[in-house]
Design an enzyme around this catalytic site. Structure first.
Site, PDB file in Angstrom:
ATOM      1  N   ASP A 219       0.874  -1.176   0.000  1.00 34.04           N
ATOM      2  CA  ASP A 219       0.000   0.000   0.000  1.00 34.04           C
ATOM      3  C   ASP A 219       0.910   1.224   0.000  1.00 34.04           C
ATOM      4  O   ASP A 219       2.127   1.093   0.233  1.00 34.04           O
ATOM      5  CB  ASP A 219      -0.855  -0.043   1.289  1.00 34.04           C
ATOM      6  N   ARG A 287     -13.925  -4.532  -6.552  1.00 29.19           N
ATOM      7  CA  ARG A 287     -14.615  -3.686  -5.569  1.00 29.19           C
ATOM      8  C   ARG A 287     -16.097  -3.572  -5.942  1.00 29.19           C
ATOM      9  O   ARG A 287     -16.974  -3.615  -5.088  1.00 29.19           O
ATOM     10  CB  ARG A 287     -13.980  -2.278  -5.516  1.00 29.19           C
TER      11      ARG A 287
HETATM   12  N1  NVA Z   1      -3.754   3.405   3.080  1.00 20.44           N
HETATM   13  C1  NVA Z   1      -4.333   4.220   2.042  1.00 20.44           C
HETATM   14  C2  NVA Z   1      -5.382   3.463   1.307  1.00 20.44           C
HETATM   15  C3  NVA Z   1      -6.027   4.223   0.173  1.00 20.44           C
HETATM   16  C4  NVA Z   1      -7.133   3.440  -0.480  1.00 20.44           C
HETATM   17  C5  NVA Z   1      -4.898   5.481   2.676  1.00 20.44           C
HETATM   18  O1  NVA Z   1      -5.511   5.387   3.736  1.00 20.44           O
HETATM   19  O2  NVA Z   1      -4.720   6.560   2.112  1.00 20.44           O
HETATM   20  N1   CP Z   2      -8.539   1.457  -2.986  1.00 19.69           N
HETATM   21  C1   CP Z   2      -9.352   2.506  -2.740  1.00 19.69           C
HETATM   22  O1   CP Z   2     -10.104   2.508  -1.766  1.00 19.69           O
HETATM   23  O2   CP Z   2      -9.272   3.497  -3.640  1.00 19.69           O
HETATM   24  P1   CP Z   2      -9.945   4.952  -3.545  1.00 19.69           P
HETATM   25  O3   CP Z   2      -9.205   5.720  -2.476  1.00 19.69           O
HETATM   26  O4   CP Z   2      -9.767   5.523  -4.902  1.00 19.69           O
HETATM   27  O5   CP Z   2     -11.390   4.794  -3.171  1.00 19.69           O
END
Ligand code: NVA
Ligand code: CP
Length: 305
Positions: A219, A287
């Site tokens: 991530d 998703r």
């Molecule tokens: N760990 C990331 C995930 C985004 C979908 C965030 O929280 O920004």
């Molecule tokens: N992976 C995910 O939740 O992407 P977004 O932040 O674009 O919704």
């Protein structure tokens, strides 16, 4: 009966999660076959976004439309929530007008407080603590490419934030071994580490975590809300990139997953995320399918109340 919510993977039993994943595969096949399945005319999803989103917003909004219903996008600067109306009051008001709610916010306690006052199902669309909808999509993606994940080995490399926490939840619910490689100071939630004891090993070396893994996941290094820490994080995570050298330690048929958005050259090299081992596009598409299955599950569960 109490209203069922989906704030973490622990809100559904393993059998229920598996049912949702099977249904997601069916809904994906229906859509691929061009069949219309719209069992929820007039059902409305309220979507509260206190953080940015592409995939989550689009998949929920498109999914609700495909199911025959509709979705309302609620941004804090355009609602009274942003002017300090209590979350509990908002929950009571929304419950009287919409049939299901999705929330993306910062503190996890906010979705818990909302759910405690909501008479309609609440879905967690990401908090600082976890991102359960994403893990449903990740599990669907692994299963459709490799079959059951039970007993398999998953390597998590990088930040011990919301995604890593949800992989800990998934290790418990789907019964796989999780090896996390995380720099000191960025460890996942202590309570979840304890709960996943026996299924999780905490390491410092990404190659050791990837060794023999069936799935390698990562991530971003700087999650939403942590932007001020970006420079420090770039330094602290420099040795935690998922690149070809790390992937070489995994099984030759290992999959690579990333919830997206991704930063090529930071947490993942371009040659890995754009390689045939990477299934991030299926993961993103899933998703849509798995959240439709989740919405169906929650609406049907709660219609018996
Ligand atoms: N760990 C990331 C995930 C985004 C979908 C965030 O929280 O920004
Ligand atoms: N992976 C995910 O939740 O992407 P977004 O932040 O674009 O919704």
């Amino acid at each position: 009966m109490k209203t069922r919510h989906f704030l973490s993977l622990f809100d559904l039993t393993t059998a229920e999660l598996e049912k949702v994943l099977q249904r997601a595969a069916q809904l994906k096949a229906l859509r691929r076959g061009g069949e219309c399945y719209a069992p929820f005319p007039q059902k409305v999803l309220g979507m509260i976004f206190e953080k940015a989103s592409s995939r989550t917003r689009i998949s929920f909004e498109a999914g609700m439309a495909q199911l025959g219903g509709s979705a309302i996008f609620l941004a804090p600067d355009h609602t009274q929530l942003g002017r300090g109306e209590p979350i509990e009051d908002t929950a009571r008001v929304l419950s009287g007008m919409v049939d299901i709610v999705m929330i993306r916010t910062f503190g996890h306690e906010k979705v818990e407080r909302f759910a405690a006052c909501s008479t309609v199902p609440v879905i967690n669309g990401l908090t600082d603590y976890n991102h359960p909808c994403q893990l449903l999509a990740d599990m669907q993606t692994f299963i459709e490419h490799r079959g059951s994940i039970r007993g398999k080995t998953v390597a998590w490399i990088g930040d011990g934030g919301n995604m890593c926490n949800t992989y800990l939840e998934a290790a418990c619910q789907f019964d796989f071994q999780l090896r996390v490689a995380i720099p000191p100071g960025y460890e996942p939630n202590a309570g979840l580490l304890e709960r996943a004891a026996g299924r999780v090993v905490l390491l410092r070396d990404p190659c050791a975590a990837a060794k023999g893994a069936d799935l390698v996941a990562t991530d971003v290094w700087t999650s939403m809300g942590k932007e001020e820490e970006r420079q420090q994080r770039l330094q602290d995570f420099a040795a935690y990139q998922v690149n070809a050298q790390v992937m070489a330690h995994a099984r030759p048929d290992a999959l690579f997953l990333h919830c997206l958005p991704a930063h090529r050259g930071e947490e993942v090299s371009a040659d890995v995320i754009d390689s045939p081992q990477s299934q991030v596009w299926d993961e993103a598409e899933n998703r849509l399918h798995v959240q439709k299955a989740l919405i169906e599950f929650l609406l049907l569960q709660n219609s018996y109340n």
